[in-house]
Write a protein that holds these residues in place. Structure first.
Motif: not given
Length: 254
Positions: A91-92, A227-232
């Motif tokens: 995932a990226w 937010l993106v860090a949480d998702a990754l």
């Protein structure tokens, strides 16, 4: 356990496409590390429980500050970089709000790894937050909310306010890239832009802005990169259970 079974237990790898701007990839990586430790809590052991991360930094992507004028060379650099990162990760994400404008084209590449786009993460956050009005701060292609904005579809989800003086914000973002986030003149300029906004909640939709967001303000500043860090991290931990591994396997897997 044979090597094939051991490989199945390998933790999913996070990929970061960096290069626009120079500090953006480092910032996302740092947030991934902090989020990972927070999610694991007291079970976090340090090195052995840090996520696998691959970073590819392509300076040519910095041309995205004027995306309309540089669409061709930016996409050429983007296509090459995302193809490589997808081959090395599960995932990226692209550590740049503006470059997520290419999300539909990236989807058409049908890469095997999951692309976690900034706009999709923001849309999920808006739906969960219940907000009706939101201020959007970002580079000119983003805040113009036109054909070159990765966030133009958000107007259908929430009332969007953009800064009255977009040129001042664009100049500030350029200076964060040029001078580095430690420059003492940057934060007072950012504070003036923030206070001129009417919305109580402001979305920092540029990876340079969180680098100078440690200002005094009554407004709620929401960092898209967080937010993106949480998702990754969620994807990195999904399906991974270190309890199924022996201590020796845990050591070898690090």
């Amino acid at each position: 356990m044979d090597r094939t079974a051991h490989a199945d237990l390998r933790r999913p790898t996070i990929g970061i496409v960096a290069g626009s701007g120079p500090e953006a990839g480092i910032d996302l990586w740092a947030k991934i590390l902090r989020r990972n430790a927070a999610v694991m809590g007291t079970a976090f052991r340090g090195d052995l429980d840090a996520p696998r991360v691959v970073v590819l930094s392509e300076p040519q992507l910095g041309l995205s500050m004027d995306l309309a004028a540089n669409e061709g060379p930016v996409w050429e650099a983007m296509q090459s970089t995302v193809t490589r990162i997808a081959g090395q990760s599960d995932a990226w994400a692209i550590a740049c709000n503006t470059l997520n404008w290419f999300a539909p084209r990236i989807a058409d590449l049908k890469l095997t790894a999951e692309f976690v786009s900034f706009p999709s993460v923001v849309a999920d956050w808006i739906a969960a937050s219940g907000l009706r009005r939101l201020g959007l701060l970002g580079a000119a292609p983003v805040t113009e909310m036109g054909a070159w904005s990765a966030y133009r579809h958000l107007a259908g989800l929430v009332e969007i306010e953009t800064p009255a003086d977009r040129a001042a914000l664009q100049d500030l973002i350029h200076d964060v890239k040029r001078l580095g986030s430690a420059d003492p003149g940057l934060r007072p300029r950012f504070a003036r832009i923030v206070e001129a906004m009417q919305a109580d909640t402001l979305l920092l939709a540029c990876t340079e802005l969180p680098l100078i967001a440690d200002i005094s303000t009554s407004k709620t500043l929401v960092d898209v990169t967080d937010l993106v860090a949480d998702a990754l991290v969620a994807r990195s931990l999904a399906g991974w259970d270190r309890a199924d591994m022996t201590p020796a396997q845990q050591e070898n897997d690090a």
